[in-house]
Design a protein around this motif. Structure first.
Motif, mmCIF file in Angstrom:
data_model
loop_
_atom_site.group_PDB
_atom_site.id
_atom_site.type_symbol
_atom_site.label_atom_id
_atom_site.label_comp_id
_atom_site.label_asym_id
_atom_site.label_seq_id
_atom_site.Cartn_x
_atom_site.Cartn_y
_atom_site.Cartn_z
ATOM 1 N N ILE A 52 -0.654 16.181 6.036
ATOM 2 C CA ILE A 52 0.520 15.783 6.817
ATOM 3 C C ILE A 52 1.733 16.601 6.390
ATOM 4 N N LYS A 91 2.924 19.674 8.685
ATOM 5 C CA LYS A 91 4.057 19.030 9.364
ATOM 6 C C LYS A 91 3.578 18.299 10.626
ATOM 7 N N LEU A 92 2.586 17.447 10.427
ATOM 8 C CA LEU A 92 1.974 16.726 11.543
ATOM 9 C C LEU A 92 2.931 15.706 12.144
ATOM 10 N N LYS A 93 2.626 15.309 13.371
ATOM 11 C CA LYS A 93 3.447 14.334 14.089
ATOM 12 C C LYS A 93 2.647 13.059 14.312
ATOM 13 N N ASN A 94 3.359 11.953 14.486
ATOM 14 C CA ASN A 94 2.685 10.678 14.730
ATOM 15 C C ASN A 94 2.251 10.578 16.184
ATOM 16 N N ASP A 100 3.516 9.147 18.600
ATOM 17 C CA ASP A 100 4.628 9.256 19.554
ATOM 18 C C ASP A 100 5.223 10.656 19.594
ATOM 19 N N GLY A 101 4.664 11.587 18.811
ATOM 20 C CA GLY A 101 5.142 12.954 18.799
ATOM 21 C C GLY A 101 6.283 13.211 17.832
ATOM 22 N N GLU A 102 6.627 12.224 17.017
ATOM 23 C CA GLU A 102 7.707 12.383 16.046
ATOM 24 C C GLU A 102 7.135 12.923 14.727
ATOM 25 N N LYS A 103 7.937 13.750 14.054
ATOM 26 C CA LYS A 103 7.503 14.321 12.782
ATOM 27 C C LYS A 103 7.330 13.198 11.750
ATOM 28 N N ILE A 104 6.230 13.253 10.994
ATOM 29 C CA ILE A 104 5.972 12.266 9.951
ATOM 30 C C ILE A 104 6.727 12.700 8.698
#
Length: 137
Positions: A57, A61-64, A66-70
Motif C-alpha cells: 500500500i 500508493k494504492l487507493k481505497n 472509493d478511489g482515495e489514496k490510502i
C-alpha cells in the motif's frame, strides 16, 4: 453494492476462523500454555500477510475502494501505552478465551454467552473514547 462486498468478506473471514479453529477456546488455551504451534502459526502468517500488504500500500500508493489514496500514519511510540495496553489486551484475551475478532464468530456459531463479552467490549471501547483525552500518552 460495496457493503455487500464487506459483508461477504466478513463472512469469509468468520468461516476461515471457525474452520481453522482459531475461534476455539481450547486452541487459545493451548497457545497460552505453549502446548501447540497452531495459533502461533496462524497469527504469524497473518502478521506476514499484513506486513506485506501495508508495504505494498505504501510503496505503490494504492487507493481505497472509493478511489482515495490510502494514508497510513506513523504510530506514536510510547513504552507506557503499549505496555499497559498490551497487558490489558492479553489479560482480557486470556480471561475470555478469545480476542475481539473471534467474538462474533463464536456468536455466529451459537455460543450465545459470548454476548456478555461483546457487551463488555463495547462498553469498554465507549468508556475509553470518553476518557482518552485525560490519559497521558
Amino acid at each position: 453494492m460495496k457493503n455487500i462486498i464487506y459483508i461477504l468478506l466478513g463472512v469469509l473471514f468468520g468461516i476461515t476462523m471457525y474452520k481453522s479453529e482459531t475461534a476455539s477456546w481450547f486452541r487459545i488455551y493451548e497457545m497460552f500454555m505453549f502446548q501447540s504451534f497452531h495459533m502461533y502459526g496462524f497469527i504469524g502468517s497473518a502478521l506476514v500477510v499484513g506486513l506485506i500488504g501495508v508495504q505494498l500500500i505504501k510503496k505503490k500508493k494504492l487507493k481505497n475502494i472509493d478511489g482515495e489514496k490510502i494514508i497510513i500514519e506513523n504510530k506514536k511510540y510510547s513504552i507506557t501505552r503499549y505496555l499497559v495496553g498490551g497487558i490489558l489486551f492479553g489479560l482480557g484475551w486470556a480471561l475470555v478465551g478469545a480476542c475481539p475478532g473471534p467474538l462474533f464468530v463464536l456468536l455466529g456459531s451459537g455460543v450465545y454467552s459470548i454476548l456478555i463479552v461483546i457487551l463488555g467490549a463495547l462498553l469498554g471501547t465507549y468508556l475509553y473514547g470518553i476518557i482518552k483525552k485525560y490519559i497521558p500518552h
